[in-house]
Design a protein around this motif. Structure first.
Motif, short mmCIF file in Angstrom:
data_model
loop_
_atom_site.label_atom_id
_atom_site.label_comp_id
_atom_site.label_asym_id
_atom_site.label_seq_id
_atom_site.Cartn_x
_atom_site.Cartn_y
_atom_site.Cartn_z
N PHE A 157 7.29 14.52 -4.80
CA PHE A 157 8.37 13.53 -4.80
C PHE A 157 8.97 13.38 -3.40
N MET A 158 8.99 14.46 -2.63
CA MET A 158 9.46 14.34 -1.24
C MET A 158 8.51 13.43 -0.45
N GLY A 159 7.21 13.64 -0.64
CA GLY A 159 6.22 12.80 0.05
C GLY A 159 6.33 11.35 -0.36
N ALA A 160 6.53 11.10 -1.66
CA ALA A 160 6.67 9.72 -2.15
C ALA A 160 7.93 9.07 -1.57
N GLY A 161 9.03 9.82 -1.56
CA GLY A 161 10.27 9.29 -0.99
C GLY A 161 10.12 8.98 0.49
N PHE A 162 9.37 9.83 1.21
CA PHE A 162 9.13 9.61 2.63
C PHE A 162 8.31 8.34 2.85
N VAL B 224 0.84 -1.21 0.00
CA VAL B 224 0.00 0.00 0.00
C VAL B 224 0.87 1.26 0.00
N LEU B 225 1.89 1.30 0.86
CA LEU B 225 2.78 2.45 0.94
C LEU B 225 3.50 2.68 -0.39
N GLU B 226 3.97 1.59 -1.00
CA GLU B 226 4.73 1.71 -2.25
C GLU B 226 3.82 2.02 -3.44
N THR B 227 2.59 1.53 -3.41
CA THR B 227 1.62 1.89 -4.46
C THR B 227 1.31 3.37 -4.40
N ALA B 228 1.11 3.88 -3.18
CA ALA B 228 0.85 5.32 -3.01
C ALA B 228 2.02 6.14 -3.55
N ALA B 229 3.25 5.69 -3.27
CA ALA B 229 4.43 6.42 -3.72
C ALA B 229 4.59 6.36 -5.24
N SER B 230 4.17 5.27 -5.86
CA SER B 230 4.36 5.10 -7.31
C SER B 230 3.53 6.07 -8.14
N VAL B 231 2.57 6.74 -7.49
CA VAL B 231 1.71 7.69 -8.20
C VAL B 231 2.53 8.82 -8.83
N VAL B 232 3.71 9.13 -8.26
CA VAL B 232 4.50 10.26 -8.78
C VAL B 232 4.94 10.04 -10.22
N TRP B 233 4.89 8.81 -10.70
CA TRP B 233 5.34 8.54 -12.07
C TRP B 233 4.20 8.58 -13.08
N VAL B 234 3.00 8.98 -12.67
CA VAL B 234 1.91 9.10 -13.64
C VAL B 234 2.16 10.31 -14.53
N ALA B 235 1.52 10.30 -15.68
CA ALA B 235 1.79 11.32 -16.70
C ALA B 235 1.53 12.74 -16.20
N ALA B 236 0.42 12.95 -15.50
CA ALA B 236 0.03 14.30 -15.11
C ALA B 236 1.08 14.96 -14.22
N ALA C 59 17.05 -2.73 -2.33
CA ALA C 59 16.20 -2.16 -3.37
C ALA C 59 15.19 -1.18 -2.77
N SER C 60 14.64 -1.51 -1.59
CA SER C 60 13.67 -0.63 -0.94
C SER C 60 14.31 0.68 -0.51
N ILE C 61 15.50 0.59 0.09
CA ILE C 61 16.21 1.81 0.49
C ILE C 61 16.64 2.60 -0.75
N GLY C 62 17.10 1.88 -1.77
CA GLY C 62 17.57 2.53 -3.00
C GLY C 62 16.48 3.33 -3.68
N ILE C 63 15.27 2.77 -3.78
CA ILE C 63 14.20 3.48 -4.48
C ILE C 63 13.73 4.70 -3.69
N SER C 64 13.82 4.64 -2.36
CA SER C 64 13.47 5.80 -1.53
C SER C 64 14.44 6.95 -1.78
N ILE C 65 15.74 6.65 -1.77
CA ILE C 65 16.77 7.67 -2.00
C ILE C 65 16.64 8.27 -3.40
N VAL C 66 16.46 7.39 -4.40
CA VAL C 66 16.38 7.85 -5.79
C VAL C 66 15.17 8.76 -6.00
N THR C 67 14.02 8.41 -5.39
CA THR C 67 12.81 9.21 -5.56
C THR C 67 12.98 10.60 -4.96
N MET C 68 13.55 10.68 -3.75
CA MET C 68 13.81 11.99 -3.13
C MET C 68 14.81 12.79 -3.95
N TRP C 69 15.85 12.13 -4.42
CA TRP C 69 16.89 12.80 -5.23
C TRP C 69 16.27 13.35 -6.51
#
Length: 406
Positions: A375-380, A224-236, A289-299
């Motif tokens: 993106f900060m919220g998604a990374g968090f 659920v947390l990761e699905t919520a975060a993945s929203v940042v990659w939608v087109a809009a 991978a979980s830590i990596g995707i968090s760092i990359v998203t915030m970056w």
């Protein structure tokens, strides 16, 4: 992996997924030509999401009565029939009245709501337990290849051919998929229940299985947390980020999408190539991978350099794919073959609901606050998921890896 029926499964899904992409590409062109309205185009993803959610919610009523292979074949056959009706309507009603098109879109998405959990639940029935990582990786690579190539191929076809011809090509692909799905057999025996639950109990069964199993409950909190975060990659949201942060044209939005899906496909190929090694170190790789995707998203949210944005998008896709394959494999090994379809049904409905809610939330933040904050919220959220998984799953993953690879 050499199973004839697994080969029919992935080939059938290859044609079905490619057909799904071309069908959307063709419909976008047809709807825009008919109404010249962006609103009608936004209805398309809404109907797709709502239809899949509805199909997933009702799937438990079917899985107790029919084999998974029958449901998968039936879903594809019915999709082919509905698509043929849609083609006839578009062909003989120019310019087409839109509401029958919307009904067909919803029905096809509803039938897809059966197909997704059935396909995932079939994989451990058709391959050996020790081949699950490799099989899941292979299915993921096939899916991402059709997604990445399908949109590019579909865009090219809209330039060369008429939109109706693209829909006809989709019909041919659906037909080929239906033939392969019909030929597929599941040799696993059906277990009859002494107590037959009522329909209300059947609808709740998958949800209760997740809630009552500590490991599955924790896994789905992370999902659920990761699905919520993945929203940042939608087109809009990406579209706004490209203009307001990177200050480049909309063409770069396409490049970021391509980089993300390239990373996604690379992650699948990585898991496929190193499946045995991955199976022995799933716990550590999953944490990394979980830590990596968090760092990359915030970056990515802080970054304003164009070429760096492409690299970060690719890494995000890579980590997302590796993590998804591992967690999918764990769910399949933790769950009995009889319970797996019901769990996947609840999972797909949960993902659709979470994604829909957070699209609205993150869209409002991007509109009224700042797109960087999205993106900060998604990374968090991803950081919370990584920390939660590290604390609660570490010992379980270590124990399960020893069990799988004795």
């Amino acid at each position: 992996m050499k199973s004839k029926h697994f080969r029919l499964l992935w080939l059938g899904q290859l044609f079905a997924n490619l057909g799904d992409v071309l069908y959307i590409v063709g419909l976008i062109s047809i709807l825009y030509a008919a109404k010249e309205s962006v609103f009608y185009l936004t209805v398309l993803p809404f109907l797709n999401t709502f239809g899949r959610f509805s199909g997933g919610m009702l799937f438990p009523l079917l899985v107790n009565r029919y084999r998974l292979t029958s449901l998968l074949a039936g879903s594809q056959c019915y999709k082919t029939v509905v698509l043929f009706i849609l083609i006839l309507w578009i062909t003989f009603q120019p310019p087409p009245i839109v509401w029958p098109i919307f009904i067909c879109i919803w029905i096809i998405a509803f039938l897809d709501g059966w197909a997704a959990p059935a396909m995932n639940a079939l994989v451990p029935r058709l391959v050996k337990r020790e081949e699950l990582v490799k099989a899941n990786s292979f299915v993921a690579v096939i899916y991402e290849t059709t997604q990445l190539g399908g949109w590019a191929f579909g865009g090219l076809l809209t330039i060369i051919f008429h939109e109706e011809n693209i829909i006809w090509l989709t019909f041919v692909l659906f037909m080929m998929s239906a033939i392969m799905m019909t030929a597929m057999k599941d040799e696993a025996p059906l277990k009859s229940k002494r107590h037959k639950p009522g329909k209300r109990e059947e609808l709740k069964e998958g949800w209760l299985l997740i809630w009552n199993n500590r490991f599955l409950r924790r896994v789905h909190i992370v999902i659920v947390l990761e699905t919520a975060a993945s929203v940042v990659w939608v087109a809009a949201i990406l579209y706004v980020f490209v203009f307001e942060v990177l200050h480049v044209t909309e063409a770069f939005w396409g490049y970021i999408n391509a980089a993300f899906f390239t990373g996604f496909m690379a992650g699948g190929l990585f898991c496929l190539k190193f499946a045995v090694w991955l199976g022995r170190h799933m716990r550590n790789i999953f944490i990394c991978a979980s830590i990596g995707i968090s760092i990359v998203t915030m970056w990515f949210g802080f970054n304003s350099i164009t070429w760096m944005a492409l690299i970060l998008a690719a890494f995000s896709g890579f980590f997302e794919q590796v993590k998804g394959i591992i967690i999918n494999t764990y769910i399949q090994t933790e769950t009995s073959l009889e319970e797996l379809p019901k769990i996947y049904s609840a999972q797909h409905a949960l993902i659709a609901l979470t994604f829909g809610l957070f699209v609205l939330m993150f869209g409002a933040i991007a509109e009224y606050v700042n797109v960087k904050m999205v993106f900060m919220g998604a990374g968090f959220l991803l950081a919370i998921a990584a920390l939660y998984m590290t604390v609660h799953f570490a010992e379980h993953f270590k124990k399960e890896s020893r069990h799988i690879h004795k």
